[in-house]
Write a protein that holds these residues in place. Structure first.
Motif, PDB file in Angstrom:
ATOM      1  N   TYR A 188      36.001   0.222 -88.065  1.00  0.00           N
ATOM      2  CA  TYR A 188      36.407  -1.168 -87.886  1.00  0.00           C
ATOM      3  C   TYR A 188      37.897  -1.320 -88.205  1.00  0.00           C
ATOM      4  O   TYR A 188      38.434  -0.650 -89.060  1.00  0.00           O
ATOM      5  N   ALA A 189      38.357  -2.408 -87.791  1.00  0.00           N
ATOM      6  CA  ALA A 189      39.752  -2.804 -88.045  1.00  0.00           C
ATOM      7  C   ALA A 189      39.882  -3.141 -89.490  1.00  0.00           C
ATOM      8  O   ALA A 189      39.075  -3.724 -90.141  1.00  0.00           O
ATOM      9  N   GLN A 190      41.216  -2.781 -90.078  1.00  0.00           N
ATOM     10  CA  GLN A 190      41.494  -3.028 -91.368  1.00  0.00           C
ATOM     11  C   GLN A 190      41.713  -4.505 -91.830  1.00  0.00           C
ATOM     12  O   GLN A 190      42.031  -4.882 -92.885  1.00  0.00           O
ATOM     13  N   THR A 191      42.429  -5.034 -90.678  1.00  0.00           N
ATOM     14  CA  THR A 191      42.837  -6.318 -90.463  1.00  0.00           C
ATOM     15  C   THR A 191      42.477  -7.114 -89.589  1.00  0.00           C
ATOM     16  O   THR A 191      41.856  -6.784 -88.844  1.00  0.00           O
ATOM     17  N   ARG A 192      42.732  -8.519 -89.715  1.00  0.00           N
ATOM     18  CA  ARG A 192      42.451  -9.471 -88.790  1.00  0.00           C
ATOM     19  C   ARG A 192      43.597 -10.287 -88.525  1.00  0.00           C
ATOM     20  O   ARG A 192      44.597 -10.562 -89.442  1.00  0.00           O
ATOM     21  N   THR A 193      43.733 -10.755 -87.102  1.00  0.00           N
ATOM     22  CA  THR A 193      45.016 -11.364 -86.679  1.00  0.00           C
ATOM     23  C   THR A 193      45.007 -13.081 -87.153  1.00  0.00           C
ATOM     24  O   THR A 193      43.806 -13.616 -86.719  1.00  0.00           O
ATOM     25  N   GLU A 194      45.684 -13.602 -87.854  1.00  0.00           N
ATOM     26  CA  GLU A 194      45.689 -14.950 -87.686  1.00  0.00           C
ATOM     27  C   GLU A 194      47.181 -15.616 -87.392  1.00  0.00           C
ATOM     28  O   GLU A 194      48.231 -14.809 -87.462  1.00  0.00           O
ATOM     29  N   LYS A 195      47.408 -16.845 -86.848  1.00  0.00           N
ATOM     30  CA  LYS A 195      48.844 -17.333 -86.465  1.00  0.00           C
ATOM     31  C   LYS A 195      49.020 -18.677 -87.149  1.00  0.00           C
ATOM     32  O   LYS A 195      48.059 -19.338 -87.584  1.00  0.00           O
ATOM     33  N   ASP A 196      50.297 -19.052 -87.365  1.00  0.00           N
ATOM     34  CA  ASP A 196      50.584 -20.352 -87.745  1.00  0.00           C
ATOM     35  C   ASP A 196      52.047 -20.623 -86.900  1.00  0.00           C
ATOM     36  O   ASP A 196      52.376 -19.945 -85.934  1.00  0.00           O
ATOM     37  N   LEU A 197      52.622 -21.554 -87.257  1.00  0.00           N
ATOM     38  CA  LEU A 197      53.913 -22.078 -86.551  1.00  0.00           C
ATOM     39  C   LEU A 197      54.922 -20.991 -86.293  1.00  0.00           C
ATOM     40  O   LEU A 197      55.518 -21.011 -85.237  1.00  0.00           O
ATOM     41  N   LEU A 198      54.917 -20.038 -87.066  1.00  0.00           N
ATOM     42  CA  LEU A 198      56.144 -18.930 -87.139  1.00  0.00           C
ATOM     43  C   LEU A 198      55.427 -17.805 -86.278  1.00  0.00           C
ATOM     44  O   LEU A 198      56.173 -16.734 -85.973  1.00  0.00           O
ATOM     45  N   ILE A 237      46.326 -10.103 -91.504  1.00  0.00           N
ATOM     46  CA  ILE A 237      45.627 -10.357 -92.817  1.00  0.00           C
ATOM     47  C   ILE A 237      44.834  -9.082 -93.200  1.00  0.00           C
ATOM     48  O   ILE A 237      43.555  -9.003 -92.289  1.00  0.00           O
ATOM     49  N   PRO A 238      44.680  -8.780 -94.276  1.00  0.00           N
ATOM     50  CA  PRO A 238      43.569  -7.665 -94.661  1.00  0.00           C
ATOM     51  C   PRO A 238      42.205  -8.307 -94.530  1.00  0.00           C
ATOM     52  O   PRO A 238      41.993  -9.504 -95.005  1.00  0.00           O
ATOM     53  N   ASN A 239      41.195  -7.617 -94.152  1.00  0.00           N
ATOM     54  CA  ASN A 239      39.906  -7.942 -94.023  1.00  0.00           C
ATOM     55  C   ASN A 239      39.130  -8.518 -94.896  1.00  0.00           C
ATOM     56  O   ASN A 239      38.364  -9.595 -94.902  1.00  0.00           O
ATOM     57  N   ASP A 240      39.528  -7.975 -95.978  1.00  0.00           N
ATOM     58  CA  ASP A 240      38.834  -8.181 -97.311  1.00  0.00           C
ATOM     59  C   ASP A 240      39.376  -9.390 -98.176  1.00  0.00           C
ATOM     60  O   ASP A 240      38.845  -9.886 -99.074  1.00  0.00           O
ATOM     61  N   ALA A 241      40.471  -9.926 -97.390  1.00  0.00           N
ATOM     62  CA  ALA A 241      41.306 -10.962 -98.246  1.00  0.00           C
ATOM     63  C   ALA A 241      40.491 -12.566 -97.813  1.00  0.00           C
ATOM     64  O   ALA A 241      40.325 -12.523 -96.651  1.00  0.00           O
ATOM     65  N   TYR A 242      40.322 -13.327 -98.713  1.00  0.00           N
ATOM     66  CA  TYR A 242      39.818 -14.633 -98.308  1.00  0.00           C
ATOM     67  C   TYR A 242      41.161 -15.734 -98.133  1.00  0.00           C
ATOM     68  O   TYR A 242      40.959 -16.673 -97.490  1.00  0.00           O
ATOM     69  N   TYR A 243      42.151 -15.300 -98.470  1.00  0.00           N
ATOM     70  CA  TYR A 243      43.466 -15.954 -98.158  1.00  0.00           C
ATOM     71  C   TYR A 243      43.861 -15.696 -96.591  1.00  0.00           C
ATOM     72  O   TYR A 243      43.314 -14.904 -95.951  1.00  0.00           O
ATOM     73  N   GLY A 244      44.590 -16.640 -96.126  1.00  0.00           N
ATOM     74  CA  GLY A 244      44.960 -16.510 -94.669  1.00  0.00           C
ATOM     75  C   GLY A 244      46.652 -16.273 -94.472  1.00  0.00           C
ATOM     76  O   GLY A 244      47.145 -15.918 -95.441  1.00  0.00           O
ATOM     77  N   VAL A 245      47.030 -16.871 -93.243  1.00  0.00           N
ATOM     78  CA  VAL A 245      48.276 -16.361 -93.044  1.00  0.00           C
ATOM     79  C   VAL A 245      49.580 -17.204 -93.805  1.00  0.00           C
ATOM     80  O   VAL A 245      50.456 -16.431 -94.170  1.00  0.00           O
ATOM     81  N   GLN A 246      49.053 -18.518 -94.022  1.00  0.00           N
ATOM     82  CA  GLN A 246      50.160 -19.066 -94.813  1.00  0.00           C
ATOM     83  C   GLN A 246      50.492 -18.591 -96.473  1.00  0.00           C
ATOM     84  O   GLN A 246      51.457 -18.578 -96.996  1.00  0.00           O
ATOM     85  N   THR A 247      49.140 -17.902 -96.801  1.00  0.00           N
ATOM     86  CA  THR A 247      49.250 -17.527 -98.194  1.00  0.00           C
ATOM     87  C   THR A 247      50.066 -16.149 -98.082  1.00  0.00           C
ATOM     88  O   THR A 247      50.934 -16.035 -98.995  1.00  0.00           O
TER      89      THR A 247
END
Length: 477
Positions: free
Chosen positions: A2-12, A17-27
């Motif tokens: 399984y991948a260790q991270t997930r991809t998130e995006k924002d304005l920049l 982002i680590p898969n176990d993290a509940y926070y996202g890209v701006q955090t």
């Protein structure tokens, strides 16, 4: 694998982002940008809880006016309740010092709550098609109304703790006041002998000063009850729906149990830090009061051979690495240091509140840090001060008695009996010959032992009860 991270995006752009993290890209960006104090939002659990309370009230208000579906509300309610119950606090990681007027802290809450809601609803973290940090958790909101409201709620929760501990401390002083009610001593003004009082009156006065400071703290809460949810960016309410602001205030009041109300002028409420200035002033008043009392205790305990030494403070630790037998007043010293910090924090609040520009104050984070630090220091130190100092104070009765018998100050109580001119002569002679007033009275046989005993009755000597028994007898003669 399984991948260790997930991809998130924002304005920049995109970010892993680590898969176990509940926070996202701006955090994640905030964690890179603001490694300053090392003190994250989670350091104050009630502050984290405050964000969940605000987001819950907002979601319910948006549902009431028909903008949010009941299905999404149900998912968000579960997430908010979990955080209010103390779970997931380790995901609130943004440094308390951050730029952007609190945007990072707000987005940290939005992302974490969204992903908790998704996971509890059987979805994957980052599946923002179902619950989205901006569109759902920040619906009809802006950092500029969420952030100050969350701080208000956090400060109210903290104030409950400060007031509770302060009341317990005041009660401890009053209990000592009762215990010492019959111990006569000399009062002092400007460091000089004044007139008699009881040690009990002195300690009751300490308790009463704290009572008054508590009253100011409680009254100052009224400034924190006003909130600006629905103001959005600058107070005009752009993106918020009609009726939302009023509903949000109602839900905030219900959830917090405090009489939260919507500000009458949302533009003013969004740009002004007046509520923080007023509440911080009450904390400063409390600090000044405690510091004065702490310094008085240090002075009264000076000695043991060459100081005032009217009271004993509990011995908690050796006082010197070089001087054998020395024991220091460490708890009043600790209390003083905390009070100095609180007074300094109030200045920080004043300066940061003054320097906000036009429709928004970008320095709210340091205001929040300053006030919450003061509150935290108080509600953690007050029980230590009470248990390890005040409750263990004892009186040096022989010292008090010696001072009473030798003090020139007692001569004031003789004015109605012997007259001002005679008592002035006695005071002068006592100082010139290094004798006590009572010693001279006995030598000159100005009063009988019974009259002296009557004179030294604590109740008659320290309260306005009218002419003393001695004076009545003198008048009859």
């Amino acid at each position: 694998m399984y991948a260790q991270t997930r991809t998130e995006k924002d304005l920049l752009g995109e970010k892993q982002i680590p898969n176990d993290a509940y926070y996202g890209v701006q955090t994640a960006r905030a964690l890179e940008n603001f490694q300053v104090s090392g003190v994250p939002t989670k350091f104050y659990p009630d502050y984290v809880k405050a964000y969940a309370i605000v987001k819950l009230a907002a979601a319910r208000a948006n549902t009431d006016i028909g903008r949010m579906s009941k299905e999404k509300l149900a998912m968000i309610e579960k997430a908010c309740q979990a955080v209010m119950d103390g779970k997931y606090h380790d995901q609130f990681l943004v440094d308390l010092y951050n730029g952007g007027a609190g945007t990072s802290a707000n987005m940290n809450a939005n992302e974490v709550l969204a992903n908790i809601a998704l996971e509890l609803g059987g979805k994957k973290k980052g599946d923002y098609h179902t619950i989205e940090p901006h569109d759902d958790l920040n619906m009809g909101q802006s950092t500029n109304d969420v952030y100050p409201t969350a701080i208000h709620v956090a400060l109210l929760l903290h104030n409950d703790k400060v007031v509770k501990e302060a009341k317990d401390l005041a009660a401890a002083f009053h209990k000592k006041g009762d215990e010492f009610s019959k111990l006569l001593k000399m009062g002092r003004t400007e460091g000089q002998d004044a007139v008699p009082m009881t040690l009990g009156q002195e300690f009751h006065a300490f308790g009463s000063q704290i009572d008054a400071a508590i009253e100011a703290l409680v009254k100052s809460e009224a400034y924190l009850y006003e909130e600006n949810m629905g103001a959005t960016a600058i107070g005009t309410g752009i993106t918020a729906s009609p009726g939302y602001a009023e509903k949000c205030a109602q839900h905030l009041a219900k959830i917090t149990g405090k009489p939260m109300t919507l500000s009458k002028d949302l533009i003013a409420a969004t740009s002004s830090m007046q509520a923080f200035v007023m509440y911080s002033a009450a904390l400063k008043n409390f600090a000044v009061t405690l510091s004065k009392i702490s310094s008085d205790l240090i002075f009264l305990a000076t000695g043991p051979r060459t100081g005032i030494f009217e009271i004993n403070l509990p011995a908690l630790q050796p006082g010197s690495s070089i001087m054998p037998g020395k024991v220091n007043p460490v708890m009043p010293e600790l209390m003083n240091q905390i009070c100095y910090k609180a007074i300094g924090n109030d200045m920080t609040v004043a300066v940061a509140s003054r320097d906000g520009l036009l429709q928004l104050n970008a320095y709210e984070p340091v205001v929040a840090v300053a006030i919450m630090e003061t509150q935290g220091l108080f509600y953690k130190s007050l029980p230590l001060f009470r248990k390890q100092c005040i409750e263990g104070i004892t009186a040096n009765e022989k010292v008090l008695q010696t001072y009473m018998e030798r003090s020139v100050g007692i001569v004031t109580a003789l004015n109605p009996v012997l007259g001002y001119d005679k008592t002035t002569e006695l005071a002068k002679e006592a100082l010139e010959k290094n004798k006590g007033i009572l010693e001279l009275i006995r030598e000159k046989k100005l009063l009988t032992e019974q009259q002296i005993k009557d004179l030294l009755d604590p109740k008659k000597l320290t309260s306005p009860t009218g002419p003393t028994t001695i004076e009545k007898k003198q008048n009859l003669n």
